[in-house]
Motif scaffolding. Structure first.
Motif, PDB file in Angstrom:
ATOM      1  N   LEU A 372       0.814  -1.210   0.000  1.00  0.00           N
ATOM      2  CA  LEU A 372       0.000   0.000   0.000  1.00  0.00           C
ATOM      3  C   LEU A 372       0.853   1.268   0.000  1.00  0.00           C
ATOM      4  O   LEU A 372       1.983   1.280   0.494  1.00  0.00           O
ATOM      5  CB  LEU A 372      -0.917   0.023   1.221  1.00  0.00           C
ATOM      6  N   LYS A 373       0.260   2.309  -0.527  1.00  0.00           N
ATOM      7  CA  LYS A 373       0.831   3.648  -0.457  1.00  0.00           C
ATOM      8  C   LYS A 373      -0.274   4.599  -0.002  1.00  0.00           C
ATOM      9  O   LYS A 373      -1.457   4.326  -0.205  1.00  0.00           O
ATOM     10  CB  LYS A 373       1.372   4.087  -1.821  1.00  0.00           C
ATOM     11  N   PRO A 374       0.095   5.708   0.613  1.00  0.00           N
ATOM     12  CA  PRO A 374      -0.942   6.686   0.997  1.00  0.00           C
ATOM     13  C   PRO A 374      -1.756   7.129  -0.220  1.00  0.00           C
ATOM     14  O   PRO A 374      -1.225   7.257  -1.327  1.00  0.00           O
ATOM     15  CB  PRO A 374      -0.128   7.846   1.577  1.00  0.00           C
ATOM     16  N   ALA A 414       3.372   1.253   5.054  1.00  0.00           N
ATOM     17  CA  ALA A 414       3.342   2.647   4.613  1.00  0.00           C
ATOM     18  C   ALA A 414       2.748   3.582   5.658  1.00  0.00           C
ATOM     19  O   ALA A 414       2.797   4.802   5.491  1.00  0.00           O
ATOM     20  CB  ALA A 414       2.549   2.767   3.312  1.00  0.00           C
ATOM     21  N   GLN A 415       2.198   3.033   6.731  1.00  0.00           N
ATOM     22  CA  GLN A 415       1.523   3.866   7.725  1.00  0.00           C
ATOM     23  C   GLN A 415       2.529   4.408   8.742  1.00  0.00           C
ATOM     24  O   GLN A 415       2.684   3.873   9.840  1.00  0.00           O
ATOM     25  CB  GLN A 415       0.414   3.072   8.415  1.00  0.00           C
ATOM     26  N   THR A 416       3.199   5.467   8.371  1.00  0.00           N
ATOM     27  CA  THR A 416       4.098   6.141   9.307  1.00  0.00           C
ATOM     28  C   THR A 416       3.340   7.099  10.207  1.00  0.00           C
ATOM     29  O   THR A 416       3.853   7.526  11.242  1.00  0.00           O
ATOM     30  CB  THR A 416       5.190   6.896   8.546  1.00  0.00           C
ATOM     31  N   GLU A 417       2.121   7.454   9.800  1.00  0.00           N
ATOM     32  CA  GLU A 417       1.253   8.313  10.597  1.00  0.00           C
ATOM     33  C   GLU A 417      -0.174   7.768  10.537  1.00  0.00           C
ATOM     34  O   GLU A 417      -0.563   7.154   9.547  1.00  0.00           O
ATOM     35  CB  GLU A 417       1.265   9.755  10.066  1.00  0.00           C
ATOM     36  N   ARG A 442       3.931   6.052  14.075  1.00  0.00           N
ATOM     37  CA  ARG A 442       3.947   4.592  14.001  1.00  0.00           C
ATOM     38  C   ARG A 442       4.380   3.963  15.327  1.00  0.00           C
ATOM     39  O   ARG A 442       3.947   2.860  15.681  1.00  0.00           O
ATOM     40  CB  ARG A 442       4.884   4.144  12.872  1.00  0.00           C
ATOM     41  N   THR A 443       5.202   4.668  16.062  1.00  0.00           N
ATOM     42  CA  THR A 443       5.696   4.144  17.340  1.00  0.00           C
ATOM     43  C   THR A 443       4.717   4.377  18.493  1.00  0.00           C
ATOM     44  O   THR A 443       4.936   3.854  19.584  1.00  0.00           O
ATOM     45  CB  THR A 443       7.040   4.805  17.688  1.00  0.00           C
ATOM     46  N   ASP A 444       3.668   5.155  18.244  1.00  0.00           N
ATOM     47  CA  ASP A 444       2.705   5.440  19.318  1.00  0.00           C
ATOM     48  C   ASP A 444       1.769   4.253  19.535  1.00  0.00           C
ATOM     49  O   ASP A 444       1.250   3.675  18.585  1.00  0.00           O
ATOM     50  CB  ASP A 444       1.863   6.667  18.973  1.00  0.00           C
TER      51      ASP A 444
END
Length: 636
Positions: A372-374, A414-417, A442-444
């Motif tokens: 996936l991509k945004p 792809a989900q960095t946010e 992503r780390t939250d």
């Protein structure tokens, strides 16, 4: 390195090749074939369909003397295949081979193409030497037809007072199947076959039940904990074996349910929670292939972290092992969540949480997408053409008894946010409260106590539902693959259940990128056919949510059809759920004792609506309300 095999594409669907060569009945034949090739070399590998590399991932071909690898497609000439530079098949006469191995099923046509290139004294073999018995094939003329490979894996245990039960329905005759049968193979913890059997399926829409206690008694087995491989013979319309898996114990403190395993091994899974201080979380790894998982090939990392820690044991073919997350990350605690480095070695895994109180629960992780991509169009379309957009609906169980906790879970590389918010609705679809998570990194790992968020807000009936949706005021990165883990805690007993799923577009006439999804056929999916197994001897709860991305029918027109295990309707109730609302109900309060008695053991409720798409959750309630279970339902 993950296995270099094709398992599933969101464009073409599931692959059948890896199922065919990795089938438990194919593996012994493959060993004989490889030994034959090793004895009658040198061997020219003819790979017209590009299957050789995948075959080499499952079986050791190193003992076979290679006379060359030959291909049919001009564009593949010179590329590396199985460690060799591919040659044009027209060069085959000069290979010096003693045997030609045609890497294809239904190989007669492929062999015909090159018959004039094979010297008369050279033998020819193919993957057809690995075929399962012909009476197991729905389409013998097309071996890799997906309907020949309606297979799946189930985690299956009967030991130390712990039991499992698989429940499904024979939904294939609805799509034209006739004479369906079920072939099952039970593997023990070490991957050794304990038993195999074939049984007739019930009539159309009848219930399929496999209980570990009954299997153990019928086959005279001792304790076991391993994999039950399922193969539905004669499938049509669906190549997916869907089921509900109940786990229960000899006492009332053990009860949980989970979904089918998803038949295609993935490279990554996510949504595995870290333990609380009083818990241990074990990931159950079921090797889904006839080749060992090398030591260090699978592991865990905290979501968003590069700190990958490997499981340092080799896992034999078809074996089942429990990986205690504390062994790799002793200090990790809830709400931290793990990413699972699976390498396409196993199907969607279960995890088991054992509390110090002795209570156990089972749930599953989810497939993490790598393709996936945004989507920059989603922030524009949401609020416009697709209304509310993607919705992840989950029950808010009666707050007098249950506490509901929601944890957003990244489910794509792809989900960095994740810009998300949670909105609570009452049973009639009125919004009561909202929590904006902001733009999560992503780390939250931020768990929301939904029940506490409501505070003293009046909740008609005591229940409702919560929706996780995108919050494009907080950020604009979105891909439609929005997931969360939802945990339910019984405030009276401390028993816990959890479920996880992803978002969809619901109940809208427009279509965007295959949404609203349809169980069968092209989108939009605007009707409901859900399977609610009744949890004999427990009571059954169900929570139906009517989510709508755009305004839809004011109320649902939903039938609750109590169905005997042979598919015969016993009783029917009609319910109307407000658009955007939900319905919490129990089987014991919906159908009379006489109706439930007439339905008998292993009955189920078909939830049918031709006017809208509902999303459902099911669970069981133990006697005296000592334990409960909950997970999302499956449709067909």
């Amino acid at each position: 390195m993950p296995l270099r095999i094709e398992t599933f594409s969101n464009v073409t669907g599931g692959s059948s090749f890896f199922k065919a060569v990795g089938h438990p009945l194919a593996a012994p034949k493959a060993a004989i074939l490889m030994a034959r090739l090793a004895s009658f070399g040198p061997v020219a590998f003819y790979d017209p369909l590009g299957l050789l590399s995948g075959l080499a991932e499952f079986y050791d071909l190193s003992a076979i003397p290679v006379a060359g690898v030959y291909v049919q497609n001009v564009e593949r000439v010179g590329t590396e295949v199985f460690g060799h530079a591919a040659r044009a098949v027209t060069e085959l006469p000069e290979s010096g081979a003693r045997t030609v191995f045609v890497v294809a099923f239904d190989s007669q046509r492929c062999e015909g193409h090159i018959a004039h290139l094979i010297p008369r004294e050279v033998g020819v073999v193919s993957l057809d030497a690995m075929r399962v018995p012909e009476d197991m094939l729905n389409n013998p003329g097309h071996y890799l037809s997906k309907y020949n490979w309606a297979t799946n894996f189930a985690w299956f245990r009967d030991e130390d007072g712990q039991h499992t039960r698989i429940v499904s329905a024979n939904y294939w005759p609805r799509y034209g199947a006739k004479g369906t049968r079920l072939w099952a193979c039970l593997f023990d913890r070490d991957g050794r076959p304990l038993a195999e059997w074939t049984e007739a399926m019930p009539p159309s829409d009848g219930t399929v039940v496999i209980d570990s206690r009954q299997v153990r008694e019928r086959l005279g087995l001792g304790d076991f904990c391993g994999t039950l491989f399922l193969h539905v013979i004669g499938a049509a319309g669906h190549d997916v074996v869907k089921y509900a898996l109940d786990t229960y114990g000899d006492d009332g403190t053990v009860l949980s349910c989970t979904h089918d395993a998803n038949a295609w091994p993935a490279e990554l899974y996510a949504g595995l929670p870290a333990p609380r201080e009083d818990e241990r979380v074990s990931l159950w790894i079921q090797n889904s292939h006839p080749t060992p998982i090398p030591a260090g090939a699978v592991g865990l990392n905290p979501m968003g972290s590069d700190d990958v820690r490997a499981f340092d044991r080799e896992i034999p073919p078809f074996a089942t092992v429990a990986l205690d997350t504390r062994d790799l990350f002793p200090d990790a605690r809830w709400p931290l969540q793990f990413e699972i480095q699976a390498g396409k070695h196993f199907v969607r895994p279960r995890y088991e949480i054992l509390a110090e109180s002795g209570r156990r629960r089972i749930a599953h992780a989810n497939v993490e997408r790598t393709d996936l991509k945004p989507d920059p169009k989603l922030p524009v379309l949401t609020g416009g053409a697709i209304g509310k957009g993607h919705i992840l609906p989950a029950p808010l169980l009666p707050v007098a008894r249950w506490r509901t906790i929601l944890l957003p879970t990244p489910m794509s590389t792809a989900q960095t946010e994740l810009p998300v918010k949670a909105v609570v609705y009452d049973r009639d679809g009125a919004a009561l409260a909202e929590h904006r998570f902001g733009n999560l990194k992503r780390t939250d790992s931020v768990a929301l106590d939904v029940t506490a968020m409501l505070g003293k807000t009046a909740l008609p009936g005591g229940w409702g539902h919560v929706e996780l949706v995108y919050d494009f005021e907080a950020g604009t990165m979105a891909d439609g693959w929005l997931h969360a883990l939802v945990r339910y805690e019984d405030v009276n007993t401390g028993h816990v259940a959890e479920t996880s799923f992803g978002s969809h577009l619901f109940n809208m006439a427009m279509v965007y990128r295959d949404e609203p999804q349809s169980y069968h056929g092209r989108p939009p999916g605007l009707s409901t056919r859900l399977f609610l197994r009744l949890g004999t001897p427990w009571d059954t709860l169900c929570h139906l949510v009517y989510p709508a991305s755009t305004p839809w029918h004011a109320t649902s027109d939903t039938g609750l059809v109590l169905t005997r295990r042979d598919g015969v309707e016993i009783a029917r109730r009609k319910v109307a759920i407000p658009c955007g609302g939900s319905l919490y109900w129990r089987a014991s309060e919906t159908f009379t004792e006489a109706e439930r008695s007439a339905a008998g053991d292993h009955a189920y409720v078909l939830i049918r609506d031709t006017t809208c798409r509902l999303f459902g959750y099911h669970g069981c309630l133990a006697a005296g309300d000592s334990a409960f279970s909950l997970d999302h339902m499956f449709g067909f």
